[in-house]
Write an enzyme that holds these catalytic residues in place. Structure first.
Site: not given
Length: 203
Positions: A38, A71, A80, A140, A176
């Site tokens: 899970e 970020h 996240k 994510y 970036d």
């Protein structure tokens, strides 16, 4: 009884640097056919202060050394839950909450398809990762929706952060590469530490 059941289904620990950044190791059921696990269960994960999620993202990197980050979002901050489906990454969280006792500190965790670890990074932290395998597929879950106008970032090689990335010549996007050092970011563009709630907020 419930807590003992939770512990039997996965191992959970705080990172070495932040109590809010959580490393999870879900129980993996293996047999001759393969395995089952899970990857998220709302009631169980909420026991550790992990809120519900509203958006799932999938990131594919086609070569070793790809580096994404760092970020964050300001007015629509995203907690996240990071997992690796294929390959291996070095995943990094940086505390950007002004007023936090750990402001500017970072933690890095190796996540891979082999170790099945997950990393929960709460709101108020910048996130980035570099790929240490030939390829990587990263999933994510996010606690808020992505908002392009709210996108912020910190330069991956900021000399004051001194993140010890495990790659010598990272592959970084032009976008970036243009991110600022943390010292160049105005205070109003950083989340605020709320010690009472242990969460980030904005003015």
């Amino acid at each position: 009884m419930w807590l003992s059941l939770v512990r039997s289904l996965m191992k959970v620990s705080s990172s070495s640097t932040f109590s809010e950044v959580i490393v999870l190791e879900p129980d993996v059921h293996r047999d001759e056919r393969g395995f089952f696990m899970e990857t998220y269960q709302a009631e169980r994960y909420s026991k550790y202060g992990i809120p519900p999620f509203v958006q799932d993202n999938l990131s594919y990197s086609r070569q070793r050394g790809v580096l994404r980050g760092l970020h964050y979002q300001l007015r629509h901050p995203q907690g996240k839950l990071i997992s690796v489906i294929q390959g291996e990454i070095f995943d990094v969280a940086v505390d950007l909450r002004r007023g936090s006792p750990t402001f500017g500190k970072w933690v890095g965790v190796v996540l891979s398809a082999a170790n099945r670890r997950q990393l929960y990074i709460p709101e108020g932290f910048a996130h980035g990762f570099c790929v240490t395998s030939q390829q990587a597929l990263v999933s994510y879950k996010c606690t808020d929706f992505y908002n392009r106008e709210d996108e912020r970032g910190v330069r991956w090689d900021d000399q004051k952060l001194r993140i010890r990335w495990p790659v010598s010549s990272p592959v970084v996007s032009q976008k970036d590469q243009q991110l600022p050092d943390l010292s160049k970011i105005a205070e109003e563009d950083l989340p605020i530490y709320n010690s009472a709630e242990g969460t980030a907020r904005v003015s």
